[in-house]
Scaffold this active site. Structure first.
Site, PDB file in Angstrom:
ATOM      1  N   ASP A 163      26.158  12.177  41.467  1.00 38.71           N
ATOM      2  CA  ASP A 163      25.793  12.946  42.666  1.00 38.71           C
ATOM      3  C   ASP A 163      24.394  13.549  42.585  1.00 38.71           C
ATOM      4  O   ASP A 163      24.064  14.464  43.351  1.00 38.71           O
ATOM      5  CB  ASP A 163      26.820  14.068  42.892  1.00 38.71           C
ATOM      6  CG  ASP A 163      27.988  13.604  43.762  1.00 38.71           C
ATOM      7  OD1 ASP A 163      27.825  12.551  44.438  1.00 38.71           O
ATOM      8  OD2 ASP A 163      29.036  14.269  43.758  1.00 38.71           O
ATOM      9  N   LYS A 177      22.246  14.670  45.485  1.00 35.47           N
ATOM     10  CA  LYS A 177      22.500  15.885  46.290  1.00 35.47           C
ATOM     11  C   LYS A 177      21.355  16.883  46.158  1.00 35.47           C
ATOM     12  O   LYS A 177      21.236  17.807  46.959  1.00 35.47           O
ATOM     13  CB  LYS A 177      23.827  16.534  45.883  1.00 35.47           C
ATOM     14  CG  LYS A 177      25.012  15.778  46.460  1.00 35.47           C
ATOM     15  CD  LYS A 177      26.300  16.538  46.270  1.00 35.47           C
ATOM     16  CE  LYS A 177      27.453  15.771  46.931  1.00 35.47           C
ATOM     17  NZ  LYS A 177      28.756  16.311  46.492  1.00 35.47           N
ATOM     18  N   HIS A 214      28.866   4.653  44.581  1.00 34.06           N
ATOM     19  CA  HIS A 214      30.109   5.360  44.253  1.00 34.06           C
ATOM     20  C   HIS A 214      30.902   5.815  45.480  1.00 34.06           C
ATOM     21  O   HIS A 214      32.027   6.288  45.349  1.00 34.06           O
ATOM     22  CB  HIS A 214      29.853   6.537  43.281  1.00 34.06           C
ATOM     23  CG  HIS A 214      29.157   7.722  43.878  1.00 34.06           C
ATOM     24  ND1 HIS A 214      27.791   7.806  43.968  1.00 34.06           N
ATOM     25  CD2 HIS A 214      29.652   8.883  44.408  1.00 34.06           C
ATOM     26  CE1 HIS A 214      27.476   8.975  44.519  1.00 34.06           C
ATOM     27  NE2 HIS A 214      28.584   9.638  44.800  1.00 34.06           N
TER      28      HIS A 214
HETATM   29 FE   LIG Z   1      29.021  11.603  45.772  1.00 32.37          FE
END
Ligand SMILES: [Fe+2]
Length: 302
Positions: free
Chosen positions: A199, A202, A251
């Site tokens: 992630d 982000k 993902h």
């Molecule tokens: Fe994610």
């Protein structure tokens, strides 16, 4: 008569009348060659004794003409030459020269062999040392890499406190799944750091959206759906993380093709990405979100 010839030729001589005397003399001094009368003192026994204790010391047998067969037999056992009586001076000197030369060569050879052995041994030692230094450097590098991954993963969580510990849990679960699928050590490593970083994109998403305590609008959702691509862009320049790029980019793909950003289907989706999607969803469902409470494990599993 031998003594006369040899004195004149410049040799130093020790004489023994029997085998026992010969052994004693041999023990006390270093010789270049032994001339041994077969008949008188049992040449075979002496030859054996000399070969056993003074490997490179050459032995010339001295024989009567009737003993030629014995002499040949003794040469097979390691005598360097034999001379038949009556001794000719030139033959004697040539035989001696050859014997001395052979001793020198044998000694040189064994010295070279020793040096070679030492060199080999030294080489092996150096290789062992280098290898262990390399292994140490490699494991330090690996540790540094993981520290860096953890730091990066911490950076995501600093921005999105609702996902605290998310990357770590996803990473642990992904590795456990992959272990049960018999992945190699190397694959497990890619999955471990890849899932810690999944992630990372982000970082490029607006904080107001990440922290919004309500459901997202379509526009906001579209914005947040960019994080896999942003993550891939962030990580691409780091050579050692390249194997994890498909995992980061894909993902959020779904097996039925309705995921993002590429809408890949089934086995088109990278295996690491397919694995991580499961614990990623599971952990999201079982965590509190700004806009909803966590599901129970049972609900999430179903
Ligand atoms: Fe994610």
């Amino acid at each position: 008569m031998l003594q006369v010839h040899l004195d004149k030729a410049g040799y130093y001589i020790s004489e023994a009348k029997d085998a026992e005397t010969a052994y004693k003399i041999l023990e006390g001094k270093s010789f270049e060659v032994v001339i041994c009368n077969i008949r008188k003192i049992g040449g075979g026994k002496i030859l054996e004794h000399i070969k056993e204790r003074y490997g490179t010391l050459p032995v010339i047998m001295l024989t009567g003409s009737a003993d030629v067969d014995t002499a040949i037999e003794l040469m097979k056992k390691g005598a360097i030459d034999y001379l038949t009586k009556p001794i000719k001076k030139d033959e004697l000197l040539i035989a001696l020269e050859i014997a001395v030369e052979q001793k020198r060569l044998l000694e040189e050879k064994s010295e070279l062999e020793n040096k070679n052995r030492e060199y080999q041994h030294g080489l092996e030692q150096r290789i062992t040392e280098r290898t262990s230094k390399l292994e140490e450097a490699y494991s330090q590098l690996k540790q540094a890499t993981f520290d860096m991954v953890k730091a990066l993963s911490g950076a995501i969580e600093a921005k999105d406190p609702f996902t605290k510990g998310h990357s770590y849990r996803v990473s642990q679960l992904s590795v456990e799944i992959a272990k049960r699928l018999d992945f190699s050590e190397e694959q497990l490593e890619i999955l471990e750091y890849g899932s810690l970083l999944h992630d990372i994109g982000k970082i490029g998403i607006k904080e107001t959206i990440l922290k919004k305590p309500a459901r997202l609008t379509i526009k906001e959702y579209t914005h947040i759906k960019r994080h896999p691509i942003i993550g891939e862009e962030i990580i691409r320049p780091v050579e050692i993380f390249r194997p994890a790029l498909p995992l980061i980019r894909n993902h959020h793909e779904h097996f039925d093709g309705r995921g993002y950003p590429d809408g890949l289907k089934g086995k088109e989706i990278n295996i690491f990405a397919r694995i991580i999607a499961v614990p990623d969803s599971f952990d999201a469902m079982t965590s509190d979100r700004p806009y909803r409470k966590a599901l129970t494990v049972k609900e999430a599993l179903s």
